[in-house]
Enzyme design. Structure first.
Site, mmCIF file in Angstrom:
data_model
loop_
_atom_site.group_PDB
_atom_site.id
_atom_site.type_symbol
_atom_site.label_atom_id
_atom_site.label_comp_id
_atom_site.label_asym_id
_atom_site.label_seq_id
_atom_site.Cartn_x
_atom_site.Cartn_y
_atom_site.Cartn_z
ATOM 1 N N TYR A 155 -0.787 -0.429 8.531
ATOM 2 C CA TYR A 155 0.467 -0.840 7.899
ATOM 3 C C TYR A 155 1.647 0.055 8.270
ATOM 4 O O TYR A 155 1.479 1.106 8.859
ATOM 5 C CB TYR A 155 0.338 -1.040 6.412
ATOM 6 C CG TYR A 155 -0.158 0.047 5.504
ATOM 7 C CD1 TYR A 155 -0.655 -0.298 4.262
ATOM 8 C CD2 TYR A 155 -0.110 1.403 5.831
ATOM 9 C CE1 TYR A 155 -1.098 0.665 3.363
ATOM 10 C CE2 TYR A 155 -0.546 2.359 4.938
ATOM 11 C CZ TYR A 155 -1.030 1.990 3.715
ATOM 12 O OH TYR A 155 -1.456 2.944 2.835
ATOM 13 N N GLU A 156 2.852 -0.472 7.934
ATOM 14 C CA GLU A 156 4.136 0.129 8.337
ATOM 15 C C GLU A 156 4.271 0.201 9.864
ATOM 16 O O GLU A 156 4.844 1.146 10.410
ATOM 17 C CB GLU A 156 4.321 1.517 7.713
ATOM 18 C CG GLU A 156 4.153 1.557 6.214
ATOM 19 C CD GLU A 156 5.029 0.569 5.469
ATOM 20 O OE1 GLU A 156 6.033 0.103 6.036
ATOM 21 O OE2 GLU A 156 4.702 0.233 4.316
ATOM 22 N N GLY A 157 3.751 -0.797 10.535
ATOM 23 C CA GLY A 157 3.767 -0.824 12.001
ATOM 24 C C GLY A 157 2.467 -0.275 12.520
ATOM 25 O O GLY A 157 2.201 0.921 12.393
#
Length: 446
Positions: A285-287
Site C-alpha cells: 500500500y501507498e504505492g
C-alpha cells in the site's frame, strides 16, 4: 473527535489511479454529488469517532482522461450544519469489510458513494488538481509506512531475541557427548547470525527513515531558502527508499523472526506469525514497492540532472573517507566493504541516468534491484556515520563504552554482510529487458 480516510483505489484501476471512474457532478450551490466505489479504505467506517471525513478522488464530467483529470473532494459521513453541529447522514456507506492476510485490528472497507442520489462533497484545491493535493498526504503516508516496516521488524526482533534466550536446544559443537544440558539457541552461530541481521537491518532502515524526516523538517524550517530547496529535493529522493526498502526489510525480518522460533514460529500461539502477516501489506500500500522503484530509478535519479543523487553519493563517500581515518580492525573492515558498495551504487546510478533517457524500459527492468542496492548502501553509510560518532566518544572517555562499542560492531556486521551485497546487485540493475521477455507469456506455464 473526527477521523479521515484517503480514497484512491477502485476495483478496475488498482495502482493505475488515472483509470478511476468515480464521478463528481457540480451542483448549483457549489457542492458536488459524488458517485463511485472505492476499495481498501482503511477505517472507512467505524463507531469510534463522531464523524469521518473521506478524501475522495473523482473525475468531473468534462475532465480529461488520466491523472490530469482527477479532482479531490471532501465527503463527510455526516453533513455539518452551519453552527458546526452534525446534520444528516451523507450518501457514503461501507458495503463490505475486506478479509485480509493480516492487520486484523484495522477495518479495511469497500466504500460506496452515491447509491441513493449522490454523496455531497466539497472540492479541495482546484479542479483537476486532485493528484497534487493527494500527494501531500501520500508522501507523508509513504514515510509512515516505511516506519511501519521498521516497527514490525523491531517488534519481531524483540520477540525472537527473548525466545532465543529462553529456548534451550542442542549442545556445543564438539562437546555433544560430554555435556548433559542443552544450551540456549542464542549460542548457536546461525541463530546469532539471524539475530544480528535483524537488529542491524532494523537499525539501518530506522536511520534511513530518520534521514528522510530530517530532510523534510529542514525543507520547511531551514532559515536559508536555497537550503530549504536542497533539503526538499533530498527528501524527494529518499522517500521511495524509505518506503520501499524499509517495508521489504520489515517483511524479511519478520520472516527471520519466524525462522528463529523454528516450528513454534509457525504456530499461532507464539505470536511470531502475526508480525509476518501484518508486515506483508506494507510493501503493497501507498504505492507498491515496484512503483517506488520506478519512481526512484525513473524520476528521482535524474533530479537536477543527477545533482541531487550526486550530493547523496558525495555524502556517503565522505562517511567512508572518515571511517578510513580510524585504524581499528572494525573500521578497516568497514572501509574495505563500504567503498566498493558506494562505487557500485554510483556506477549503477550513472547507468540508469544515461540509459533511462533513451531506453526507459531497459532502465526500469532493473529498478527493483536498484532500490534494494540504494537501501543497502545508504543504510550502511548511515550506520557507519553513527559508528564514527561512537568511536569519537569512546576516544573522549565516554562512560557508555560497552553501548558505543556495540554500535560499531553492529555497523561492521551490516556493512560486511548486507551492504557488501550491493556490488553483486549491479548485474541485476543493468539486466535490461532481453532476459525478462525471452520467454513468451504462454510459455511461462510450460
Amino acid at each position: 473527535t473526527w477521523t479521515g480516510t484517503m480514497n484512491l483505489t477502485e476495483p478496475q484501476a488498482g495502482s493505475d489511479v488515472g483509470a478511476l471512474s468515480a464521478r463528481a457532478v457540480p451542483q448549483a450551490d457549489g457542492t458536488y454529488r459524488i458517485f463511485g466505489t472505492k476499495i481498501y479504505i482503511t477505517y472507512g467506517d467505524h463507531d469510534m469517532a463522531e464523524n469521518i471525513l473521506h478524501l475522495v478522488l473523482a473525475r468531473l464530467p468534462d475532465a480529461m482522461i488520466g491523472t490530469r483529470g482527477i479532482s479531490l473532494f471532501l465527503v463527510p459521513k455526516f453533513l455539518v450544519n452551519a453552527d458546526g453541529s452534525l446534520g444528516a447522514r451523507n450518501d457514503a456507506y461501507c458495503i463490505g469489510l475486506e478479509k485480509k492476510l493480516g492487520i486484523h485490528g484495522s477495518p479495511t472497507c469497500t466504500m460506496a458513494y452515491g447509491e441513493n442520489g449522490g454523496a455531497i462533497g466539497y472540492l479541495v484545491g482546484g479542479e483537476n488538481r486532485g493528484m497534487a493535493a493527494m500527494f501531500t498526504m501520500m508522501n507523508n503516508a509513504r514515510l509512515s509506512v516505511g516506519l511501519q516496516g521498521v516497527a514490525i521488524g523491531e517488534r519481531a526482533f524483540q520477540q525472537a531475541l527473548a525466545y532465543a534466550h529462553d529456548r534451550r536446544q542442542g549442545k556445543p559443537f564438539g562437546l555433544q557427548h560430554d555435556v548433559r544440558e542443552m544450551i540456549p539457541i542464542i549460542a548457536h552461530p546461525d541463530v546469532r547470525r539471524m539475530l544480528l541481521t535483524m537488529k542491524s537491518t532494523v537499525a539501518a532502515t530506522r536511520a534511513i527513515c530518520y534521514a528522510t524526516a530530517i530532510a523534510l523538517d529542514l525543507s520547511r524550517s531551514h532559515a536559508d531558502e536555497s537550503a530549504r530547496e536542497a533539503h526538499r529535493l533530498r527528501a524527494d529522493l529518499l522517500t521511495p527508499i524509505a518506503k520501499g526498502f524499509s517495508t521489504d526489510m520489515g517483511v524479511e525480518m519478520a520472516s527471520l523472526g519466524v525462522q528463529i522460533h523454528g516450528g513454534a514460529g509457525f504456530i499461532e500461539q507464539t505470536g511470531a506469525a502475526q508480525h509476518f502477516r501484518d508486515a506483508r501489506i506494507a510493501p503493497i500500500y501507498e504505492g507498491t514497492n515496484g512503483i517506488q522503484a520506478i519512481d526512484l530509478a525513473g524520476r528521482k535519479v535524474g533530479l537536477k540532472d543527477g545533482q541531487v543523487l550526486g550530493a547523496l553519493i558525495d555524502d556517503m563517500r565522505a562517511i567512508a573517507r572518515e571511517a578510513g581515518t580510524i585504524s581499528t580492525p572494525d573500521f578497516v573492515v568497514i572501509t574495505q566493504h563500504l567503498n566498493p558498495a558506494v562505487d557500485a551504487f554510483a556506477d549503477c546510478s550513472q547507468w540508469l541516468i544515461a540509459t533511462g533517457k533513451a531506453k526507459a524500459y531497459e532502465a526500469l527492468a532493473g529498478a527493483t534491484p536498484y532500490l534494494r542496492q540504494a537501501g543497502l548502501v545508504l543504510g550502511g553509510a548511515l550506520l557507519v556515520k553513527g559508528a564514527i560518532a561512537a568511536a569519537r566518544l569512546i576516544d573522549a572517555g565516554d562512560s557508555q563504552r560497552e553501548y558505543l562499542s556495540s554500535k560499531i560492531a553492529l555497523a561492521r556486521f551490516f556493512v560486511e554482510t548486507m551492504t557488501s551485497q550491493a556490488v553483486g546487485l549491479g548485474a541485476g540493475v543493468k539486466i535490461g529487458t532481453d532476459p525478462l521477455y525471452a520467454i513468451d507469456p504462454d510459455q511461462l506455464g510450460a
